[in-house]
Design an enzyme around this catalytic site. Sequence first.
Site, PDB file in Angstrom:
ATOM      1  N   GLU A   1     -18.368 -15.931  -5.004  1.00 57.69           N
ATOM      2  CA  GLU A   1     -18.888 -17.086  -4.256  1.00 57.69           C
ATOM      3  C   GLU A   1     -18.810 -18.349  -5.103  1.00 57.69           C
ATOM      4  OE1 GLU A   1     -22.444 -15.629  -1.522  1.00 57.69           O
ATOM      5  OE2 GLU A   1     -22.482 -14.688  -3.487  1.00 57.69           O
TER       6      GLU A   1
ATOM      7  N   SER B   1     -30.502  -9.200  -6.030  1.00 60.35           N
ATOM      8  CA  SER B   1     -31.348 -10.176  -5.348  1.00 60.35           C
ATOM      9  C   SER B   1     -32.754 -10.061  -5.913  1.00 60.35           C
ATOM     10  CB  SER B   1     -31.358  -9.876  -3.844  1.00 60.35           C
ATOM     11  OG  SER B   1     -32.546 -10.371  -3.257  1.00 60.35           O
TER      12      SER B   1
ATOM     13  N   LYS C   1     -29.765  -5.097  -2.594  1.00 61.71           N
ATOM     14  CA  LYS C   1     -28.620  -6.009  -2.584  1.00 61.71           C
ATOM     15  C   LYS C   1     -27.759  -5.941  -3.843  1.00 61.71           C
ATOM     16  CE  LYS C   1     -27.590  -8.848   0.048  1.00 61.71           C
ATOM     17  NZ  LYS C   1     -28.181 -10.126   0.431  1.00 61.71           N
TER      18      LYS C   1
ATOM     19  N   HIS D   1      -5.101 -13.995  12.480  1.00 62.04           N
ATOM     20  CA  HIS D   1      -6.319 -14.494  13.147  1.00 62.04           C
ATOM     21  C   HIS D   1      -7.542 -13.648  12.790  1.00 62.04           C
ATOM     22  CE1 HIS D   1      -3.507 -16.725  15.809  1.00 62.04           C
ATOM     23  NE2 HIS D   1      -2.795 -15.603  15.715  1.00 62.04           N
TER      24      HIS D   1
END
Length: 460
Positions: free
Chosen positions: A290, A277, A283, A156
């Site tokens: 992704e 970024s 970043k 979980h």
Amino acid sequence: MKKLWSGRFNAATALSVEEFTESISFDQRLWRYDIEGSIAHTKMLAHQGIISHKDAEDIIEGLNSIARDIETGAFVFKQELEDIHMNIESALIHRIGDVGGKVHTARSRNDQVALDLRLYLRHETSLIINLLKDLQDVLIDIAKIHTRTIMPGYTHLQRAQPVTLAHYMLAYLEMFKRDIERLRDVYKRINTMPLGACALAGTTLNTDRAYTAELLGFDRISENSIDAVSDRDFVIEFISDVSIIMMHLSRMAEELILWATEEFSFIKLSDAFTTGSSIMPQKKNPDVLELIRGKTGKIYGALINILTTMKGLPLAYNRDMQEDKTPLFEVIDTIKAVLSILTELLGSVTFNVERLLNTAGSGYSLATDLAEYLVKKGIPFRNAHEITGRVVRYCIDNNAELESLSLDIYKEFSSVIGEDIYHKLTLSASVTARTSLGGTSPTEVERQIKNFLRDYRNKI
Ligand code: ARG
């Protein structure tokens, strides 16, 4: 340009129709298999005395010269010739004269396209299996180094029990084992020869399909000529197998994305596999992962695409089936790109071993060890669970850890608890003791690695 099928027509095809119906813009990638199939077919025709050996030689020479030109980029594909089959046949007739027209004896584009697709997919399936094996190799490399690296295991997405990092990696290894098994299974059905079915009904000519199958390395011959030209199950099965692979890869990508966050800090992705970024200078983004996760959508889309294309088709061949190629090609290009980049990326991940260990201990992750300790002292598991629950409750209320409670306090919960409990309540004791088959202990994990390398790897 005169169409190969122009005989019964009075007027030329409208340009809009040519544009709408063509497939040469995408099926040209099948050229190698189209020629390979035609050469084998020609040999069979000569072997059976349907055409002369001299004609066969001329045809094969012509086909080889076309192959050379396509290879070098000198061959011009023509939209008005519709597809790869007619582009090649027309070029053959142009190069060697009327005798080129004999190549299409006892054959139709319906069985020809099914043949090309199977030859192509057979090849690509082997390549994809090899890419999966490369990914497994990286997992094994990581597992070998980290048989004793302890990390939190989750259920979980809540910390559950400590596990070894090797054990975690080997879980993915199992998924890819099944993926390879599935591909090897569909390979058998891909490797079935449809050629000789002709349009749908077979032929009056004395062909020998077994001979062609042998030349092309097919294990089986399709049993029914109507089925041979109308079956695309092998494409659907293949794409569904790849959908499962992508689901696995997407899960792994998701996990790595989480692990690379500041919050988890379990891993560091190498600079080479991250991107920056355009606005936030600090970043370092996991875009590759992704995109792996993101590309899963179009693979599932391809599966629905082909299933939907096929669902309403009466037997046998229908032109709708030309639409099988674009999703299939996209699936193949995507899965190959995803597998190779993920293998590279995973090989360059650094694991934050200290952080993994520190996180593994918190959250009363050794509570099950306490319960199993009580079981070994003769207490029924259900009661042991209840007692342990009360100990955890006590720890939470008193801001304490399981291993820091005094023996006196432990005795209040159960008289069977003795001094030896403290040896059990360490991360390494917990992990080391989980020696049940398939469990997380270093010895068990080493066995899994050894088995994989010795038995499984040799077999596939
Ligand atoms: N380009 C066609 C396809 O991909 C080849 C078969 C065409 N057959 C036909 N009878 N029109 O499906």
